[in-house]
Every structure is written in structure tokens, then in C-alpha cells.
Design a protein around this motif. Structure first.
Motif, PDB file in Angstrom:
ATOM      1  N   THR A  48       0.835  -1.190   0.000  1.00  0.00           N
ATOM      2  CA  THR A  48       0.000   0.000   0.000  1.00  0.00           C
ATOM      3  C   THR A  48       0.877   1.249   0.000  1.00  0.00           C
ATOM      4  O   THR A  48       0.574   2.227  -0.674  1.00  0.00           O
ATOM      5  N   MET A  49       1.994   1.194   0.753  1.00  0.00           N
ATOM      6  CA  MET A  49       2.862   2.359   0.850  1.00  0.00           C
ATOM      7  C   MET A  49       4.294   1.919   1.144  1.00  0.00           C
ATOM      8  O   MET A  49       4.505   0.939   1.855  1.00  0.00           O
ATOM      9  N   PRO A 108       0.867   2.247  -4.577  1.00  0.00           N
ATOM     10  CA  PRO A 108      -0.061   3.378  -4.498  1.00  0.00           C
ATOM     11  C   PRO A 108       0.482   4.645  -3.836  1.00  0.00           C
ATOM     12  O   PRO A 108       0.133   5.750  -4.250  1.00  0.00           O
ATOM     13  N   ALA A 109       1.322   4.499  -2.802  1.00  0.00           N
ATOM     14  CA  ALA A 109       1.839   5.689  -2.114  1.00  0.00           C
ATOM     15  C   ALA A 109       3.313   5.505  -1.782  1.00  0.00           C
ATOM     16  O   ALA A 109       3.731   4.440  -1.328  1.00  0.00           O
ATOM     17  N   TYR A 110       4.073   6.563  -2.014  1.00  0.00           N
ATOM     18  CA  TYR A 110       5.486   6.615  -1.682  1.00  0.00           C
ATOM     19  C   TYR A 110       5.696   7.856  -0.819  1.00  0.00           C
ATOM     20  O   TYR A 110       5.435   8.969  -1.246  1.00  0.00           O
ATOM     21  N   LEU A 111       6.147   7.635   0.417  1.00  0.00           N
ATOM     22  CA  LEU A 111       6.363   8.726   1.362  1.00  0.00           C
ATOM     23  C   LEU A 111       7.856   8.923   1.572  1.00  0.00           C
ATOM     24  O   LEU A 111       8.547   8.012   2.031  1.00  0.00           O
ATOM     25  N   ILE A 112       8.335  10.111   1.240  1.00  0.00           N
ATOM     26  CA  ILE A 112       9.732  10.476   1.449  1.00  0.00           C
ATOM     27  C   ILE A 112       9.782  11.402   2.657  1.00  0.00           C
ATOM     28  O   ILE A 112       9.120  12.449   2.678  1.00  0.00           O
ATOM     29  N   LEU A 113      10.548  11.011   3.662  1.00  0.00           N
ATOM     30  CA  LEU A 113      10.720  11.824   4.860  1.00  0.00           C
ATOM     31  C   LEU A 113      12.142  12.372   4.824  1.00  0.00           C
ATOM     32  O   LEU A 113      13.101  11.608   4.796  1.00  0.00           O
ATOM     33  N   ASP A 114      12.263  13.687   4.806  1.00  0.00           N
ATOM     34  CA  ASP A 114      13.548  14.322   4.532  1.00  0.00           C
ATOM     35  C   ASP A 114      14.037  15.154   5.715  1.00  0.00           C
ATOM     36  O   ASP A 114      13.635  16.310   5.880  1.00  0.00           O
ATOM     37  N   PRO A 115      14.937  14.603   6.552  1.00  0.00           N
ATOM     38  CA  PRO A 115      15.461  15.362   7.682  1.00  0.00           C
ATOM     39  C   PRO A 115      16.479  16.430   7.285  1.00  0.00           C
ATOM     40  O   PRO A 115      16.895  17.225   8.113  1.00  0.00           O
ATOM     41  N   ILE A 116      16.860  16.469   6.022  1.00  0.00           N
ATOM     42  CA  ILE A 116      17.741  17.547   5.547  1.00  0.00           C
ATOM     43  C   ILE A 116      16.906  18.803   5.316  1.00  0.00           C
ATOM     44  O   ILE A 116      17.261  19.899   5.764  1.00  0.00           O
ATOM     45  N   MET A 117      15.782  18.643   4.622  1.00  0.00           N
ATOM     46  CA  MET A 117      14.910  19.771   4.286  1.00  0.00           C
ATOM     47  C   MET A 117      13.764  19.948   5.294  1.00  0.00           C
ATOM     48  O   MET A 117      12.973  20.880   5.174  1.00  0.00           O
TER      49      MET A 117
END
Length: 192
Positions: A99-100, A127-136
Motif C-alpha cells: 500500500t505504501m 499506491p503511495a510513496y512517502l519520502i521523509l527528509d530530515p535535511i529539508m
């Protein structure tokens, strides 16, 4: 010397035994090795996993994923699928069940997470791709995959700053991002 095509690289990759503490992925026929992630990365993954209800969803860290019609076996930081779809065993989880997928950006994974894996996951129709970015200090939620191969992409992109709630309609929840850490002193990048 014999040339190895992308499919041959897949066979080679399956036999590869990386050293302890090294994460290895096959991305479009290229073997990518990275050092184990740090505390900020791991805490973000744990925080996300803790917010996804286990009663409904299987949440697996560093699970190898089989992408249909791709010479790719990415290892997302977190995969989410309905509990009743989880196979009993196996190394490769078929992309059709997911799902993700979640990736936490590190200083050395920026291009892979924002460009290469975006296309690979879209090609796999995840269906879903979550990018978590601790740089930005932001989250990028990608949905509605379309296309094939390197031309595949997600048609919808939503960017939410760390600290703001992130609606994950596909999972029926709102993600609290208040506790997500950042990498201080790291030069900003140009993505997404």
C-alpha cells in the motif's frame, strides 16, 4: 570476460553477501551500498511505524521488494501492507501487495530516494510513496502512480513541513510529524 545484463545482475545480487552493517539494494541493475543509518533516521522510521495501527497494517522495516518488470530489488526503510496480504515467508515481497513505501533521506541517498526510487516505485504501481527528509525538514507524499520503466512517475505530490500533520488517506490516518528529527548543518538540496 562475459557481459552481464540487468537480469544477470539480479542473479548476481541474490548471491551477494554484504559485510555487516551495510545496506545493499539493486536499483535498475545497479548495486547500491550504504552504511547503516544513524539515530535520526532510525527514530523517524520508528515514529512512523508506531503511528500505523498494527491491527490493520503490517509494517516491515528493511524488507526486500520485488518490482515487476524491473531489475530492481529496493529495500525501503518501511513497507506497509494490509495484514491479510502478508505472505507467510520469503525474502522478496511482491510490489503488488504494498500500500505504501517509506524512505528516510540520508546525506548519501538524496538522488536515489527522490529520483531513482520514485520512478521504480511508480513503475511497480505502489499506491503511495512517502519520502521523509530530515535535511529539508519536510515530507513528500507521492500518490497515483502511472507509466512504465524509467518513465514511470507519481501524478500527485504533496509537501508537508515537519511539525505539520500529514494526512495519509490511503491508510486512514493522520501522521504526527512533530517528533521528526533533522540533520543540522547539512547543505540543502534541490529536490523534490
Amino acid at each position: 570476460m562475459t557481459a552481464v545484463d540487468e537480469r544477470g545482475m539480479t542473479r548476481y545480487f541474490e548471491e551477494l553477501e554484504p559485510p555487516e552493517g551495510v545496506k545493499v539494494e539493486l536499483l535498475r541493475g545497479v548495486i547500491v551500498m550504504m552504511a547503516s543509518p544513524g539515530i535520526v533516521h532510525n527514530m523517524i522510521v520508528a515514529d512512523v511505524q508506531d503511528q500505523i495501527p498494527r491491527q490493520r497494517w503490517s509494517r516491515l522495516q528493511t524488507q526486500d521488494v520485488d518490482i515487476v518488470d524491473e531489475a530492481s530489488e529496493p529495500v525501503p526503510d518501511l513497507v506497509v501492507l494490509a495484514r491479510d496480504l502478508l505472505p507467510d515467508s520469503g525474502r522478496l515481497l511482491p510490489c503488488q501487495l504494498l500500500t505504501m513505501v517509506v524512505e528516510v533521506v540520508s546525506k548519501s541517498s538524496i538522488h536515489q530516494d527522490y529520483v531513482v526510487k520514485r520512478s521504480i516505485y511508480a513503475a511497480g504501481q505502489i499506491p503511495a510513496y512517502l519520502i521523509l527528509d530530515p535535511i529539508m525538514a519536510h515530507c513528500v507524499l507521492l500518490t497515483n502512480p502511472a507509466g512504465q520503466g524509467e518513465d514511470a512517475d507519481y501524478r500527485r505530490q504533496e509537501i508537508i513541513k515537519f511539525g505539520d500533520p500529514l494526512p495519509l488517506e490511503i491508510l486512514g490516518l493522520e501522521l504526527d510529524t512533530n517528533e521528526f528529527g533533522t540533520f543540522p548543518g547539512v547543505r540543502p538540496h534541490r529536490y523534490p
